[in-house]
Design a protein around this motif. Structure first.
Motif, PDB file in Angstrom:
ATOM      1  N   CYS A  40     -22.798  39.811 -14.061  1.00  0.00           N
ATOM      2  CA  CYS A  40     -22.703  39.814 -15.525  1.00  0.00           C
ATOM      3  C   CYS A  40     -24.111  39.512 -16.030  1.00  0.00           C
ATOM      4  CB  CYS A  40     -21.738  38.748 -16.020  1.00  0.00           C
ATOM      5  SG  CYS A  40     -20.174  38.739 -15.132  1.00  0.00           S
ATOM      6  N   CYS A  64     -25.306  35.786 -17.464  1.00  0.00           N
ATOM      7  CA  CYS A  64     -24.902  34.522 -16.829  1.00  0.00           C
ATOM      8  C   CYS A  64     -25.808  34.145 -15.658  1.00  0.00           C
ATOM      9  CB  CYS A  64     -23.462  34.646 -16.335  1.00  0.00           C
ATOM     10  SG  CYS A  64     -22.874  33.182 -15.454  1.00  0.00           S
ATOM     11  N   CYS A  88     -20.615  33.476  -6.861  1.00  0.00           N
ATOM     12  CA  CYS A  88     -20.036  34.537  -7.688  1.00  0.00           C
ATOM     13  C   CYS A  88     -20.403  35.897  -7.130  1.00  0.00           C
ATOM     14  CB  CYS A  88     -20.528  34.423  -9.135  1.00  0.00           C
ATOM     15  SG  CYS A  88     -19.565  35.511 -10.199  1.00  0.00           S
TER      16      CYS A  88
HETATM   17  S1  SF4 Z   1     -19.838  35.055 -16.168  1.00  0.00           S
HETATM   18 FE1  SF4 Z   1     -21.107  34.240 -14.490  1.00  0.00          FE
HETATM   19  S2  SF4 Z   1     -19.698  33.083 -13.220  1.00  0.00           S
HETATM   20 FE2  SF4 Z   1     -18.453  34.396 -14.525  1.00  0.00          FE
HETATM   21  S3  SF4 Z   1     -18.139  36.229 -13.320  1.00  0.00           S
HETATM   22 FE3  SF4 Z   1     -19.951  36.616 -14.544  1.00  0.00          FE
HETATM   23  S4  SF4 Z   1     -21.688  36.023 -13.258  1.00  0.00           S
HETATM   24 FE4  SF4 Z   1     -19.843  35.136 -12.350  1.00  0.00          FE
END
Ligand code: SF4
Length: 367
Positions: A88, A91, A84
């Motif tokens: 975020c 996560c 990724c």
């Molecule tokens: S929620 Fe997690 S997997 Fe989805 S974009 Fe954000 S960091 Fe990446």
């Protein structure tokens, strides 16, 4: 035209003032209505409505039986990559986290598919982190073609695509899209998404609509409960689903209610959502949008999931691993979050039957 126009009209609305004016007789009157307006829906999300949860449950149960019968669709997620590029804060796959990263080869995806298909499931949801470099659209299409050899229905939960790209993946065999806005409040969205393409609030917000325009068969939206005051986020989610449903009559619209779960690098800035509050959201949504499906994931614990079944659930995940390659037991990548209901497909099937409902593996037929 975008849902953003609708969101803009209400983003500065004073929810607290509205809730203060709601009385018990407002709730009773709303529960007698055949069709709810958005402000009725908001009233059902109010603190006052908590006293009426039993009456709301009866109404939601009846509407769900009328529109979906006593059936629950079962599916399982298959994580094919955890690479990724976004940061975020809520996560584990956050690009800043130093975790084991893995992307499955087509052979490994096939091995996962073989393992899942032994459970009898016919519906899988393909998940990746968000990296166009590691998991380009061509990789997603190849993966879908492999999975279509084993499953009737393949849905995707990946980075938002353009309308043309949605058409491409549909042509490769994709039937459904899951894309969560995570948080509708624009200022909070900006704060929680530190870097990467996901910072583009508008491109994400319009992804479900681009998929509808591309003629995706089903579109599932949601907010990650815990990132903002739940009453606001539930209201925006319901309005978004209503907007899509009214505009794209041939698309099956569903809502998920993911509650934030423990994850690597955990953030502390969480607005907790209790079980009663979770139930209130689900009931209010079902009464406002009786034709919209509701998916409940294994983020919720097993006893609680079982209790929710008669209240309007239409889809449940089963036999879940959030790790890349987790179904074959050969994962070398970290999971996205900890699941709570760890039951097998067979066990969840039995639990659904014990509630007098029928677990189904496929909910439509090609003509
Ligand atoms: S929620 Fe997690 S997997 Fe989805 S974009 Fe954000 S960091 Fe990446």
């Amino acid at each position: 035209m975008s849902f953003y126009n609708e969101y803009s009209k209400i983003k500065d609305f004073s929810f607290d003032n509205f809730f203060q004016k709601i009385q018990g007789n407002d709730i009773r009157r709303i529960l007698d209505k055949d069709k709810l307006e958005p402000w009725d829906f908001l009233a059902l999300l109010s603190p006052k409505a908590q006293v009426y949860l039993e009456q709301m449950a009866q109404r939601a149960h009846m509407l769900s039986l009328q529109n979906f019968g006593k059936t629950i669709l079962l599916y399982t997620p298959i994580y094919i990559s955890n690479h990724c590029v976004n940061k975020c804060v809520y996560c584990s796959f956050n690009a800043a986290n130093n975790i084991a990263r893995k992307k499955l080869t087509m052979q490994e995806i096939e091995a996962e598919a073989r393992e899942i298909s032994k459970t009898g499931l016919k519906h899988v949801l393909v998940l990746t982190g968000e990296s166009r470099t590691q998991t380009p659209v061509s990789y997603i299409k190849d993966a879908v073609k492999v999975l279509k050899g084993y499953f009737e229905v393949v849905s995707i939960e990946i980075y938002p695509l353009t309308e043309e790209e949605y058409k491409e993946v549909i042509n490769a065999g994709v039937h459904g899209l899951v894309v969560y806005q995570e948080v509708y409040d624009e200022a909070i969205y900006d704060k929680l998404h530190l870097s990467g393409p996901k910072r583009d609030y508008h491109f994400r917000l319009d992804a479900p609509e681009r998929a509808c325009r591309a003629k995706m068969r089903s579109v599932n939206i949601g907010a990650l409960l815990g990132l903002n005051h739940w009453r606001r986020e539930a209201f925006f989610t319901g309005l978004h689903a209503d907007y899509l449903q009214n505009k794209y009559l041939d698309v099956e619209i569903s809502i998920s209610l993911p509650r934030i779960r423990p994850y690597i690098g955990g953030c502390t800035d969480v607005y907790p959502v209790g079980d009663r509050e979770f139930v209130q959201i689900m009931l209010a949504l079902k009464i406002f949008l009786p034709h919209v499906g509701i998916a409940i994931s294994t983020r919720e614990r097993q006893g609680f999931r079982d209790q929710l079944i008669p209240l309007g659930v239409t889809k449940m995940s089963a036999g879940v691993s959030t790790e890349v390659g987790g179904h074959k037991g050969e994962s070398t990548g970290e999971g996205q979050f900890e699941i709570s209901d760890v039951r097998s497909v067979a066990e969840i099937r039995q639990a659904i039957q014990a509630k007098g409902f029928q677990p189904i593996f496929k909910d439509w037929m090609d003509i």
